[in-house]
Design an enzyme around this catalytic site. Sequence first.
Site, PDB file in Angstrom:
ATOM      1  N   GLU A 190       0.871  -1.097  -0.133  1.00  0.00           N
ATOM      2  CA  GLU A 190      -0.124  -0.162  -0.023  1.00  0.00           C
ATOM      3  C   GLU A 190       0.776   1.157   0.271  1.00  0.00           C
ATOM      4  O   GLU A 190       0.614   2.034  -0.760  1.00  0.00           O
ATOM      5  CB  GLU A 190      -0.999  -0.059   1.256  1.00  0.00           C
ATOM      6  CG  GLU A 190      -1.957   0.752   1.216  1.00  0.00           C
ATOM      7  CD  GLU A 190      -2.914   0.650   2.521  1.00  0.00           C
ATOM      8  OE1 GLU A 190      -3.106   1.833   2.921  1.00  0.00           O
ATOM      9  OE2 GLU A 190      -3.170  -0.360   2.910  1.00  0.00           O
TER      10      GLU A 190
ATOM     11  N   PRO B  68     -24.142  31.602  13.295  1.00  0.00           N
ATOM     12  CA  PRO B  68     -24.804  31.939  14.550  1.00  0.00           C
ATOM     13  C   PRO B  68     -23.625  32.560  15.479  1.00  0.00           C
ATOM     14  O   PRO B  68     -24.045  32.492  16.949  1.00  0.00           O
ATOM     15  CB  PRO B  68     -25.380  30.500  14.961  1.00  0.00           C
ATOM     16  CG  PRO B  68     -24.509  29.442  14.552  1.00  0.00           C
ATOM     17  CD  PRO B  68     -24.177  29.905  13.187  1.00  0.00           C
TER      18      PRO B  68
ATOM     19  N   ASP C 151     -22.642  43.190  11.252  1.00  0.00           N
ATOM     20  CA  ASP C 151     -23.489  43.302  12.453  1.00  0.00           C
ATOM     21  C   ASP C 151     -23.173  43.195  13.925  1.00  0.00           C
ATOM     22  O   ASP C 151     -22.057  42.471  13.897  1.00  0.00           O
ATOM     23  CB  ASP C 151     -24.932  42.646  12.382  1.00  0.00           C
ATOM     24  CG  ASP C 151     -25.427  42.748  10.878  1.00  0.00           C
ATOM     25  OD1 ASP C 151     -25.362  43.895  10.365  1.00  0.00           O
ATOM     26  OD2 ASP C 151     -26.441  41.725  10.669  1.00  0.00           O
TER      27      ASP C 151
ATOM     28  N   LYS D 114     -27.664  47.333  14.195  1.00  0.00           N
ATOM     29  CA  LYS D 114     -29.028  47.343  13.622  1.00  0.00           C
ATOM     30  C   LYS D 114     -30.027  46.359  14.386  1.00  0.00           C
ATOM     31  O   LYS D 114     -30.994  46.140  13.930  1.00  0.00           O
ATOM     32  CB  LYS D 114     -28.988  46.845  12.349  1.00  0.00           C
ATOM     33  CG  LYS D 114     -29.927  47.662  11.380  1.00  0.00           C
ATOM     34  CD  LYS D 114     -29.495  47.536   9.916  1.00  0.00           C
ATOM     35  CE  LYS D 114     -29.466  45.897   9.501  1.00  0.00           C
ATOM     36  NZ  LYS D 114     -30.400  45.209   9.580  1.00  0.00           N
TER      37      LYS D 114
ATOM     38  N   GLY E   4     -25.099  38.259  10.772  1.00  0.00           N
ATOM     39  CA  GLY E   4     -25.244  36.879  11.494  1.00  0.00           C
ATOM     40  C   GLY E   4     -26.252  36.133  10.957  1.00  0.00           C
ATOM     41  O   GLY E   4     -27.000  36.268  10.134  1.00  0.00           O
TER      42      GLY E   4
ATOM     43  N   ASP F 261     -27.878  33.738   8.311  1.00  0.00           N
ATOM     44  CA  ASP F 261     -27.879  33.604   7.072  1.00  0.00           C
ATOM     45  C   ASP F 261     -28.334  35.041   6.377  1.00  0.00           C
ATOM     46  O   ASP F 261     -29.182  35.585   7.118  1.00  0.00           O
ATOM     47  CB  ASP F 261     -28.594  32.520   6.246  1.00  0.00           C
ATOM     48  CG  ASP F 261     -28.724  32.853   4.735  1.00  0.00           C
ATOM     49  OD1 ASP F 261     -27.951  32.214   4.275  1.00  0.00           O
ATOM     50  OD2 ASP F 261     -29.741  33.347   4.301  1.00  0.00           O
TER      51      ASP F 261
ATOM     52  N   ILE G 175     -31.931  35.311   5.492  1.00  0.00           N
ATOM     53  CA  ILE G 175     -33.277  35.061   6.836  1.00  0.00           C
ATOM     54  C   ILE G 175     -33.342  36.172   7.447  1.00  0.00           C
ATOM     55  O   ILE G 175     -32.041  36.569   8.420  1.00  0.00           O
ATOM     56  CB  ILE G 175     -32.787  33.816   7.299  1.00  0.00           C
ATOM     57  CG1 ILE G 175     -32.612  32.640   6.164  1.00  0.00           C
ATOM     58  CG2 ILE G 175     -33.667  33.472   8.352  1.00  0.00           C
ATOM     59  CD1 ILE G 175     -33.981  32.036   5.861  1.00  0.00           C
TER      60      ILE G 175
ATOM     61  N   THR H 292     -28.221  29.649   9.411  1.00  0.00           N
ATOM     62  CA  THR H 292     -29.071  30.593  10.026  1.00  0.00           C
ATOM     63  C   THR H 292     -29.510  29.890  11.324  1.00  0.00           C
ATOM     64  O   THR H 292     -29.267  28.967  11.758  1.00  0.00           O
ATOM     65  CB  THR H 292     -30.646  30.530   9.187  1.00  0.00           C
ATOM     66  OG1 THR H 292     -31.265  31.596   9.888  1.00  0.00           O
ATOM     67  CG2 THR H 292     -31.149  29.392   9.267  1.00  0.00           C
ATOM     68  N   ALA H 293     -29.930  30.984  12.364  1.00  0.00           N
ATOM     69  CA  ALA H 293     -30.069  30.630  13.810  1.00  0.00           C
ATOM     70  C   ALA H 293     -30.868  29.455  13.950  1.00  0.00           C
ATOM     71  O   ALA H 293     -30.740  28.749  14.707  1.00  0.00           O
ATOM     72  CB  ALA H 293     -30.600  31.978  14.426  1.00  0.00           C
TER      73      ALA H 293
ATOM     74  N   MET I 150     -36.141  36.844  16.775  1.00  0.00           N
ATOM     75  CA  MET I 150     -36.563  38.115  17.316  1.00  0.00           C
ATOM     76  C   MET I 150     -37.771  38.005  18.179  1.00  0.00           C
ATOM     77  O   MET I 150     -38.334  39.036  18.188  1.00  0.00           O
ATOM     78  CB  MET I 150     -36.543  39.314  16.170  1.00  0.00           C
ATOM     79  CG  MET I 150     -35.499  39.239  15.520  1.00  0.00           C
ATOM     80  SD  MET I 150     -35.206  40.529  14.236  1.00  0.00           S
ATOM     81  CE  MET I 150     -36.101  39.951  13.157  1.00  0.00           C
TER      82      MET I 150
ATOM     83  N   GLY J 141     -27.606  30.575  21.053  1.00  0.00           N
ATOM     84  CA  GLY J 141     -27.320  29.250  20.255  1.00  0.00           C
ATOM     85  C   GLY J 141     -25.839  28.920  19.855  1.00  0.00           C
ATOM     86  O   GLY J 141     -25.757  30.097  19.064  1.00  0.00           O
TER      87      GLY J 141
HETATM   88  N1  SAH Z   1     -29.972  36.402   9.618  1.00  0.00           N
HETATM   89  C1  SAH Z   1     -30.030  35.827  10.854  1.00  0.00           C
HETATM   90  C2  SAH Z   1     -31.109  36.434  11.928  1.00  0.00           C
HETATM   91  C3  SAH Z   1     -31.118  37.912  12.108  1.00  0.00           C
HETATM   92  S1  SAH Z   1     -32.517  38.316  13.004  1.00  0.00           S
HETATM   93  C4  SAH Z   1     -29.911  34.392  10.938  1.00  0.00           C
HETATM   94  O1  SAH Z   1     -30.109  33.813   9.650  1.00  0.00           O
HETATM   95  O2  SAH Z   1     -29.637  33.743  11.563  1.00  0.00           O
HETATM   96  C5  SAH Z   1     -31.976  38.252  14.575  1.00  0.00           C
HETATM   97  C6  SAH Z   1     -32.508  37.015  15.376  1.00  0.00           C
HETATM   98  O3  SAH Z   1     -31.944  35.924  14.916  1.00  0.00           O
HETATM   99  C7  SAH Z   1     -32.300  37.136  16.782  1.00  0.00           C
HETATM  100  O4  SAH Z   1     -33.070  38.256  17.429  1.00  0.00           O
HETATM  101  C8  SAH Z   1     -32.645  35.923  17.351  1.00  0.00           C
HETATM  102  O5  SAH Z   1     -33.996  35.455  17.291  1.00  0.00           O
HETATM  103  C9  SAH Z   1     -31.980  34.930  16.377  1.00  0.00           C
HETATM  104  N2  SAH Z   1     -30.764  34.667  16.283  1.00  0.00           N
HETATM  105  C10 SAH Z   1     -29.365  35.020  15.757  1.00  0.00           C
HETATM  106  N3  SAH Z   1     -28.257  34.195  16.254  1.00  0.00           N
HETATM  107  C11 SAH Z   1     -28.823  33.575  17.301  1.00  0.00           C
HETATM  108  C12 SAH Z   1     -28.237  32.792  18.215  1.00  0.00           C
HETATM  109  N4  SAH Z   1     -26.778  32.458  18.310  1.00  0.00           N
HETATM  110  N5  SAH Z   1     -28.911  32.147  19.250  1.00  0.00           N
HETATM  111  C13 SAH Z   1     -30.134  32.412  19.132  1.00  0.00           C
HETATM  112  N6  SAH Z   1     -30.876  33.141  18.121  1.00  0.00           N
HETATM  113  C14 SAH Z   1     -30.296  33.706  17.578  1.00  0.00           C
END
Ligand code: SAH
Length: 519
Positions: free
Chosen positions: A57, A262, A285, A307, A338, A340, A343, A368-369, A420, A449
């Site tokens: 090998e 996240p 952000d 924001k 933060g 995606d 989203i 996404t979260a 949110m 999270g």
């Molecule tokens: N674009 C982001 C969301 C932006 S809106 C995405 O795709 O995740 C912001 C909201 O996302 C927060 O108020 C919360 O509800 C959620 N969020 C983002 N990061 C988070 C995390 N690490 N833990 C829990 N909720 C989170």
Amino acid sequence: MEGARRLPVAADALLSPSEAKVGARGEGANAAEAPPPLYPLFLNLAGRPVLVVGGGEVAARKVLPLIECGADVRVGAPELNEALKKLKTEGRITHLEGEFQPHWLDDVFLAIAATDVVEVNRAVADEGAARRLWVNVVDDTELTRVQVPAVVRRGPLTVAISSGGAAPVLARQLREKIEQSVDESFGQLAELLRIFRSRIRARFSHVPSRRKFMETLWPGEVGELLRASRLDSARACLIELIEAGEPEGSREGFVSLVGAGPGDPGLLTLKGHRRLQEADVILHDRLVSREVLELARRDAQFIEVAKEAGTHHTTQEGIHALLLEHARQGKRVVRLKGGDPFIFGRGGEELEFLRAHGIPYEVVPGITAALACAAHAGIPLTHRDHAQSVRFVTAHCRNSIDALDWCALAQEKQTLAVYMGVSGLDTLRERLLAHGRAASTPAALIENGSRAEQRVFHCDLASLPETAKREAVKSPALLILGEVAALGRALAWFGKHAAALTALEPAKSTVLLRIDMRA
Ligand code: SAH
């Protein structure tokens, strides 16, 4: 070697005074006498005979790259393994059958000893040395004169890494790092330059102007197009620039809308990471974690655009203006969001704005979260028994709450991931109950999270706002509501709230697992 720079590591500085004093007997003395570095070379083996001794090998692993480099490979061994037999049948190697014979070395350019018998490897090394041949002995730093580096290839570009045998694992880890941070576009540009080499030389016969031209390609439009996987456009752009015959003057800026995920830097995509490494300016952000920002190019300009709800320090218009200002200066701008960007991130609005102003852009998605929180709370968002669909909703102010289709949201056997939502939980409960969702519907609130400080609270729809208040749940937090939320009590694996997994005594051949539901 092009532009190599050796940062000296003073061996003395790494030794304790007692180690340095140990003298000729001790490790310390040996360690203090660091051997001179290896001299790196790249060999053109096309058509050259190369001998590999060994039929297993390890030998097969050495043979393939040699074939790739066009060498005339001879494999000497009493027997060949399946992979080598196949290569022989395909006529890609010659088999020298039998035990190692010194005359095998007579007309070869390079020899590799890859048997598992030390004596044979030694014989190859000694006979090779007598013929002043280059011999590599696999996994033997004492015997080997030639070392084969760890390699990263991008088209005609090759990065070779060696630790001189001191730390092969470290060399491999460095290779992985380079592998991740150098994308395909490097190789594609090198390949384009190979193809157009003589045209460029003819058009830019003056060396300094040629160098200047070359320097603009990678950071400029051609590089940008390649990084966006627009190969045809990149090729066309290069041809245009060559024909124009002078360095690209005013480079157009470029905006990458990047999802940072996240918070856990491990959840950033490789592409997102590359964009952070290439950026001139990063508009991020507040939600983006420090750990993710630390992965960005050190000398990039960082601009925080907060924001979050309630803290409109920078308005959306302000962000648009910043994007435009930096892109128009020809910079590589990363708009880092933060999770995606598409989203609940207003990514769409930013693209509309860029499009309207003729600024080129790309989008690099992020985790996404909802996905990250669900994963880190052990809550499958869909489950054959509990939920056939999942909806991502936001409910951060009265207007957005009123705009939702509550009939649809209140259906059972579906999961709601509410972004949110912490401040609107009273209204959310009231509407869902009014539209028929059961008061006992399981819910989980996930704060921070995926981050080290993650907190998860399980309750039901009836007690949702009180739970959030009692536990002082803070932003960023996400609500997961639906039958699946209950599964997290048993499936949690991350952080403080991980469910305890205790294996009981195995009963005969069956292994039973007891899941502690108290967590
Ligand atoms: N674009 C982001 C969301 C932006 S809106 C995405 O795709 O995740 C912001 C909201 O996302 C927060 O108020 C919360 O509800 C959620 N969020 C983002 N990061 C988070 C995390 N690490 N833990 C829990 N909720 C989170």
